[in-house]
Structures are given as structure tokens and as C-alpha cells.
Design a protein around this motif. Sequence first.
Motif, PDB file in Angstrom:
ATOM      1  N   ALA A   1       0.826  -1.210   0.000  1.00 35.52           N
ATOM      2  CA  ALA A   1       0.000   0.000   0.000  1.00 35.52           C
ATOM      3  C   ALA A   1       0.858   1.257   0.000  1.00 35.52           C
ATOM      4  CB  ALA A   1      -0.927  -0.008   1.213  1.00 35.52           C
ATOM      5  N   ILE A   2       1.979   1.231   0.743  1.00 37.34           N
ATOM      6  CA  ILE A   2       2.884   2.393   0.780  1.00 37.34           C
ATOM      7  C   ILE A   2       3.483   2.636  -0.601  1.00 37.34           C
ATOM      8  CG2 ILE A   2       5.125   3.181   1.649  1.00 37.34           C
ATOM      9  CD1 ILE A   2       4.351   1.934   4.366  1.00 37.34           C
ATOM     10  N   LYS A   3       3.893   1.567  -1.274  1.00 39.99           N
ATOM     11  CA  LYS A   3       4.473   1.710  -2.620  1.00 39.99           C
ATOM     12  C   LYS A   3       3.447   2.247  -3.620  1.00 39.99           C
ATOM     13  CE  LYS A   3       7.929  -1.946  -2.021  1.00 39.99           C
ATOM     14  NZ  LYS A   3       8.350  -3.312  -2.417  1.00 39.99           N
ATOM     15  N   GLU A   4       2.219   1.770  -3.520  1.00 44.36           N
ATOM     16  CA  GLU A   4       1.172   2.244  -4.425  1.00 44.36           C
ATOM     17  C   GLU A   4       0.873   3.719  -4.179  1.00 44.36           C
ATOM     18  OE1 GLU A   4      -2.053  -0.410  -3.746  1.00 44.36           O
ATOM     19  OE2 GLU A   4      -1.276  -1.980  -5.081  1.00 44.36           O
ATOM     20  N   ASN A   5       0.877   4.125  -2.916  1.00 38.73           N
ATOM     21  CA  ASN A   5       0.657   5.531  -2.591  1.00 38.73           C
ATOM     22  C   ASN A   5       1.807   6.399  -3.092  1.00 38.73           C
ATOM     23  OD1 ASN A   5      -1.730   6.389  -0.568  1.00 38.73           O
ATOM     24  ND2 ASN A   5      -1.215   4.245  -0.224  1.00 38.73           N
ATOM     25  N   ALA A   6       3.025   5.857  -3.024  1.00 45.14           N
ATOM     26  CA  ALA A   6       4.195   6.604  -3.495  1.00 45.14           C
ATOM     27  C   ALA A   6       4.102   6.882  -4.996  1.00 45.14           C
ATOM     28  CB  ALA A   6       5.474   5.831  -3.173  1.00 45.14           C
ATOM     29  N   LYS A   7       3.591   5.906  -5.759  1.00 47.87           N
ATOM     30  CA  LYS A   7       3.456   6.075  -7.213  1.00 47.87           C
ATOM     31  C   LYS A   7       2.410   7.133  -7.568  1.00 47.87           C
ATOM     32  CE  LYS A   7       4.749   1.297  -8.296  1.00 47.87           C
ATOM     33  NZ  LYS A   7       4.263  -0.005  -8.832  1.00 47.87           N
ATOM     34  N   LYS A   8       1.385   7.266  -6.726  1.00 46.67           N
ATOM     35  CA  LYS A   8       0.279   8.184  -7.032  1.00 46.67           C
ATOM     36  C   LYS A   8       0.461   9.564  -6.397  1.00 46.67           C
ATOM     37  CE  LYS A   8      -2.977   4.298  -7.088  1.00 46.67           C
ATOM     38  NZ  LYS A   8      -4.146   3.687  -6.393  1.00 46.67           N
ATOM     39  N   ALA A   9       1.356   9.664  -5.413  1.00 49.19           N
ATOM     40  CA  ALA A   9       1.478  10.892  -4.626  1.00 49.19           C
ATOM     41  C   ALA A   9       1.989  12.060  -5.454  1.00 49.19           C
ATOM     42  CB  ALA A   9       2.385  10.656  -3.424  1.00 49.19           C
ATOM     43  N   LYS A  10       1.468  13.249  -5.154  1.00 46.79           N
ATOM     44  CA  LYS A  10       1.940  14.495  -5.757  1.00 46.79           C
ATOM     45  C   LYS A  10       2.309  15.436  -4.631  1.00 46.79           C
ATOM     46  CE  LYS A  10      -0.960  14.085  -9.894  1.00 46.79           C
ATOM     47  NZ  LYS A  10      -2.036  14.720 -10.713  1.00 46.79           N
ATOM     48  N   LEU A  11       3.611  15.482  -4.337  1.00 43.98           N
ATOM     49  CA  LEU A  11       4.093  16.282  -3.229  1.00 43.98           C
ATOM     50  C   LEU A  11       5.098  17.321  -3.719  1.00 43.98           C
ATOM     51  CD1 LEU A  11       4.707  13.482  -0.559  1.00 43.98           C
ATOM     52  CD2 LEU A  11       2.739  15.002  -0.748  1.00 43.98           C
ATOM     53  N   PRO A  12       5.115  18.498  -3.098  1.00 44.58           N
ATOM     54  CA  PRO A  12       6.084  19.532  -3.486  1.00 44.58           C
ATOM     55  C   PRO A  12       7.518  19.016  -3.356  1.00 44.58           C
ATOM     56  CG  PRO A  12       4.419  20.432  -1.992  1.00 44.58           C
ATOM     57  CD  PRO A  12       4.228  18.947  -2.014  1.00 44.58           C
ATOM     58  N   GLY A  13       8.330  19.292  -4.373  1.00 48.12           N
ATOM     59  CA  GLY A  13       9.728  18.885  -4.350  1.00 48.12           C
ATOM     60  C   GLY A  13       9.983  17.537  -4.987  1.00 48.12           C
ATOM     61  N   PHE A  14       8.926  16.826  -5.410  1.00 46.15           N
ATOM     62  CA  PHE A  14       9.087  15.519  -6.031  1.00 46.15           C
ATOM     63  C   PHE A  14       8.335  15.482  -7.353  1.00 46.15           C
ATOM     64  CE2 PHE A  14       9.415  14.777  -1.456  1.00 46.15           C
ATOM     65  CZ  PHE A  14      10.611  14.074  -1.377  1.00 46.15           C
ATOM     66  N   ARG A  15       8.921  14.817  -8.321  1.00 41.53           N
ATOM     67  CA  ARG A  15       8.207  14.630  -9.582  1.00 41.53           C
ATOM     68  C   ARG A  15       7.118  13.586  -9.373  1.00 41.53           C
ATOM     69  NH1 ARG A  15      12.887  13.752 -13.969  1.00 41.53           N
ATOM     70  NH2 ARG A  15      12.388  11.658 -13.265  1.00 41.53           N
ATOM     71  N   PRO A  16       5.979  13.690 -10.118  1.00 39.71           N
ATOM     72  CA  PRO A  16       4.895  12.714  -9.987  1.00 39.71           C
ATOM     73  C   PRO A  16       5.401  11.287 -10.143  1.00 39.71           C
ATOM     74  CG  PRO A  16       4.177  14.552 -11.332  1.00 39.71           C
ATOM     75  CD  PRO A  16       5.662  14.749 -11.101  1.00 39.71           C
ATOM     76  N   GLY A  17       5.054  10.433  -9.198  1.00 35.71           N
ATOM     77  CA  GLY A  17       5.446   9.029  -9.264  1.00 35.71           C
ATOM     78  C   GLY A  17       6.844   8.756  -8.744  1.00 35.71           C
ATOM     79  N   MET A  18       7.547   9.787  -8.292  1.00 32.78           N
ATOM     80  CA  MET A  18       8.932   9.609  -7.847  1.00 32.78           C
ATOM     81  C   MET A  18       9.105   9.885  -6.348  1.00 32.78           C
ATOM     82  SD  MET A  18      10.363   8.597 -10.570  1.00 32.78           S
ATOM     83  CE  MET A  18      12.103   8.674 -10.147  1.00 32.78           C
ATOM     84  N   VAL A  19       8.027   9.932  -5.597  1.00 33.99           N
ATOM     85  CA  VAL A  19       8.132  10.142  -4.157  1.00 33.99           C
ATOM     86  C   VAL A  19       8.665   8.862  -3.511  1.00 33.99           C
ATOM     87  CG1 VAL A  19       6.890  10.741  -2.051  1.00 33.99           C
ATOM     88  CG2 VAL A  19       6.177  11.740  -4.238  1.00 33.99           C
ATOM     89  N   PRO A  20       9.729   8.941  -2.715  1.00 33.53           N
ATOM     90  CA  PRO A  20      10.282   7.733  -2.077  1.00 33.53           C
ATOM     91  C   PRO A  20       9.266   7.091  -1.129  1.00 33.53           C
ATOM     92  CG  PRO A  20      11.843   9.557  -1.948  1.00 33.53           C
ATOM     93  CD  PRO A  20      10.552  10.139  -2.420  1.00 33.53           C
ATOM     94  N   ALA A  21       9.247   5.766  -1.131  1.00 33.41           N
ATOM     95  CA  ALA A  21       8.323   5.046  -0.249  1.00 33.41           C
ATOM     96  C   ALA A  21       8.600   5.377   1.213  1.00 33.41           C
ATOM     97  CB  ALA A  21       8.451   3.543  -0.493  1.00 33.41           C
ATOM     98  N   SER A  22       9.870   5.605   1.547  1.00 31.23           N
ATOM     99  CA  SER A  22      10.226   5.925   2.929  1.00 31.23           C
ATOM    100  C   SER A  22       9.595   7.245   3.369  1.00 31.23           C
ATOM    101  CB  SER A  22      11.745   6.008   3.086  1.00 31.23           C
ATOM    102  OG  SER A  22      12.287   7.001   2.197  1.00 31.23           O
ATOM    103  N   HIS A  23       9.479   8.172   2.420  1.00 35.09           N
ATOM    104  CA  HIS A  23       8.867   9.465   2.726  1.00 35.09           C
ATOM    105  C   HIS A  23       7.367   9.297   2.980  1.00 35.09           C
ATOM    106  CE1 HIS A  23       8.965  13.838   2.830  1.00 35.09           C
ATOM    107  NE2 HIS A  23       7.878  13.853   2.063  1.00 35.09           N
ATOM    108  N   ILE A  24       6.718   8.475   2.165  1.00 31.20           N
ATOM    109  CA  ILE A  24       5.286   8.196   2.356  1.00 31.20           C
ATOM    110  C   ILE A  24       5.065   7.491   3.694  1.00 31.20           C
ATOM    111  CG2 ILE A  24       3.312   6.862   1.496  1.00 31.20           C
ATOM    112  CD1 ILE A  24       3.873   9.311  -0.167  1.00 31.20           C
ATOM    113  N   LYS A  25       5.953   6.553   4.030  1.00 36.46           N
ATOM    114  CA  LYS A  25       5.824   5.823   5.293  1.00 36.46           C
ATOM    115  C   LYS A  25       5.956   6.763   6.479  1.00 36.46           C
ATOM    116  CE  LYS A  25       7.613   1.862   7.860  1.00 36.46           C
ATOM    117  NZ  LYS A  25       8.571   0.728   7.844  1.00 36.46           N
TER     118      LYS A  25
END
Length: 451
Positions: free
Chosen positions: A31-55
Motif C-alpha cells: 500500500a505504501i508503494k502504491e501511494n508513493a506512485k500516485k502521490a503528488k508532493l512539493p519537491g518531487f516529480r509525480p510518481g517519484m516520491v520515495p516510499a520511505s517518505h510516504i511511510k
Amino acid sequence: MNITQEKVDALNAVVKINIDPADYQPRVDKAIKENAKKAKLPGFRPGMVPASHIKKMYGKSILVDEINNLLQDTLTKYIEEQDLRVLGQPLPKTDNEKEYNWDFADNFEFNYELGLAPEFNIDFSSKDNVTQYVIKVDDETLASRIKNIRRSYGKMTNPDVSADDDVLYSELVQLSPDGSVFEGGISNTASVRLDQIKDEAIKASLIGLKKGDVLTFDIQKAYDNDAAKVAGLLKIEEDEAADLKSNFQLTVKNVNRLEEGDLNQEFFDKLFGEGVVTTEAEFTAKITEELETMMVQDSERKLQDDIYKASIAKVDFNLPDDFLKRWLKATNEKLTTEELEGGYNDFAQNLKWTLIENKIITDNKIEIKYDEVFALAKVRLDQQFRMYSPQAIPEDQLAQYTVQYLQNKENANKIFEEVKALKVFDYIKSVITLDKQDILFTDFNKLVSEK
């Protein structure tokens, strides 16, 4: 993962589910990996947010969601595998002593209360007797029906003075306690049907009136405190009508009278089609036939109600009442304790009937086919359409409406349950003894109203 069941008694059980990190960690990581692929956060390109950051940001909420999903899946599968006949839905059992860190390393224990369906037998036989009423058309009912039909095809006249069954087209104005017109109060122009007035004294006061006459009357007493009738007459809400205490001033603007249509060929043709009925005797026979058809339906409803009550009384078993009350309260937050206690008996009776239905269906291998559901849905739609027009809808068009109607899941379930109930009633009628008893329609109505 470890799942155990503790039987409290024949109708109640507790299921314990123990979960350790090995059970939930793979789901959480996914679930964390799937959220990382979909996340849109400042400072990260779409789909490139690290899973550790989402966790780090959302890990605990994801953990809670995934454990809830795991519990739901596990409990559903366990109930199916153990073939548990559960009533309502499992209720989480709260334990205030248990505290968890939700740090991806906890071992969890969750307890769920289950309400179980009782075991019972059904032994209907010819020794069981239920009265089946054969309703006969009495002279009073026949005369009333003929009068109503003749008036429906009659003509409107405006007599000088009102009589019984006339309609007073009137202005209604709310009065103050001192009898004066209530400034800013309720007023409306409406048709007051004398045949709907319940109080005989008030009805008598409305007979013999002419255009321009004025009188004061108690509107609540006139309609026997029927809030719906009062609301419709005054064009106000039912709640407001129920609380209304004022008298009203009625000013007659016109007296309307619907004269009965003549029993001639033109009338017969309008009613039944050209040449179908040619004499008054044939007309009376047709109306009698129509009434008898309606009365068969009334008799069948009464028979079904009596079979329902007899079944509940005969197949005696208990329900997990305390559990069901907690479940009803948990799933209906706005339900008050008073409402729960006041309505629970009806709920329990209907639940018992559902269990009886299901057992009869299962034990006797009764099938419910789509053709039967479709046929009943078509009948019900045809009945609805005929309420607005006596002209039958073409068969192909009615079938098309039926297909559209059954595409709605709620409609389909409603008709399915009706077919199911009818099949169960038919089964019970086939094994018990039906004691046929003739009864006049007026006496039948009294019998129904008394119960």
C-alpha cells in the motif's frame, strides 16, 4: 495469524483474531508503494516520491487502514468457511485495557461479537388450520360502487343550496380565540367535500348553505384530527396541521354537485367499450365481477397475514436479542433508546419470518427463477400505470419498462423478495388445511379493522 471462536451460548459467540507483523507487513508495504506512485508532493516529480517518505508521513494511517481491511477479509472468510449463520453483522468488542503503538511491530488482538441464527424445525401439516375468507359482495357495497362510478362519468351542476355529498368551493380563514380573523394567519380557497366530514354535527351545519353564506367550524373536529386531510385542505405542512388549534371561518363561493351519469348505452360504451354491455343487468354483473376480483385480493392479503402470524407462533425460537439491539444501535446512530425498544418487537418478528422463509426455501429446494421475477414486476408496473389510466399499456412497451425497472438493484431485490414470500405462502397453503368461510364484504372490513 490465529483465529479462535468462543461459544457464549447457542445464539452468541466471540471470534478472536490475533495478528502479528508477518500477517500485515506485506499488505502495508504494498500500500505504501502504491501511494508513493500516485502521490503528488512539493519537491518531487509525480510518481517519484520515495516510499520511505510516504511511510514517514502517512505510515500509521496506512497501517490502520490495511489492518482493518485484513480483519474484514479474514472475518468474512472465516464465517464462510465455518458456515456460521450470522444475524446482523459482527460487532467489534472494545477492550480499553489494550493499547498499541502502531509502530509496524505490534502484535494485535481483536475480538468480535457474533449473533447466531437459531436452529429450529418446521413441521406444518394438515393438522394446522387457517381460515380462508371467501368475500361476498353485499348490496350496500355494490350500490356504493355503482354510485361512485356513475358520479365519475356524471356532470357537474351548481345547485342553489348544498345537500349531502356536495362539494363547497369555499374560502377558509383562520380565526383568533376571540372569533376575529387572525391577522397573518392561514387562509386558502379549497373544495370542501361533505362526504369527507367525519363529525355529523359539523356535516349537518354544512348542508343547506348557499353561495355567500359564512359559518365558523372546528376544522380538527370536522376531520377527526386527520393531519393529512387538514394539511391538504389548507396547503400547509402536516406537522403544522397536527398542532393547529384554531377555528376557521368558511365562506361559500360556490356549491358544486356531481350528478350521477345516466345508465344508457353511451355510458356503458364509455366504461367498457362499444357494445360490451347493453343492459343495466349486464352493467351490474360487470361491477359485481370487478368487486369480487378486488375482494379476492383482499382475502389473499388477509390469509397471508394470518399465515404469517400462525407461522411465527408455531415455529417458536429465540433470537440473540441483546446482540441485535446493540447492532441496531451501532448501525443507526440517530436511533434513540425509546425508538429501539418501541420498534424492536416488530423487527424481531420480521426477522423470525425471514428465517422461516429461508428454511422453507432451502429444505424444499424451492427455486426462484428470473422469469417469475420479471412476470411479477410486469404485473406491479401494470397496476401502477392503471392507477393513472384505465387504458392498458401495449405489451411490448410494458415489457420494455419492466426490463428498465429491474435494472435498478433495489427494485430487483424488492420484487425478488416478494416472489420468495409468495412461494413460501404457496408452500404453506399446500400442506396446511384452509377452512373456507363465506363472509360479506362489510363484515370482512370490520374483522380486519378489529385486528
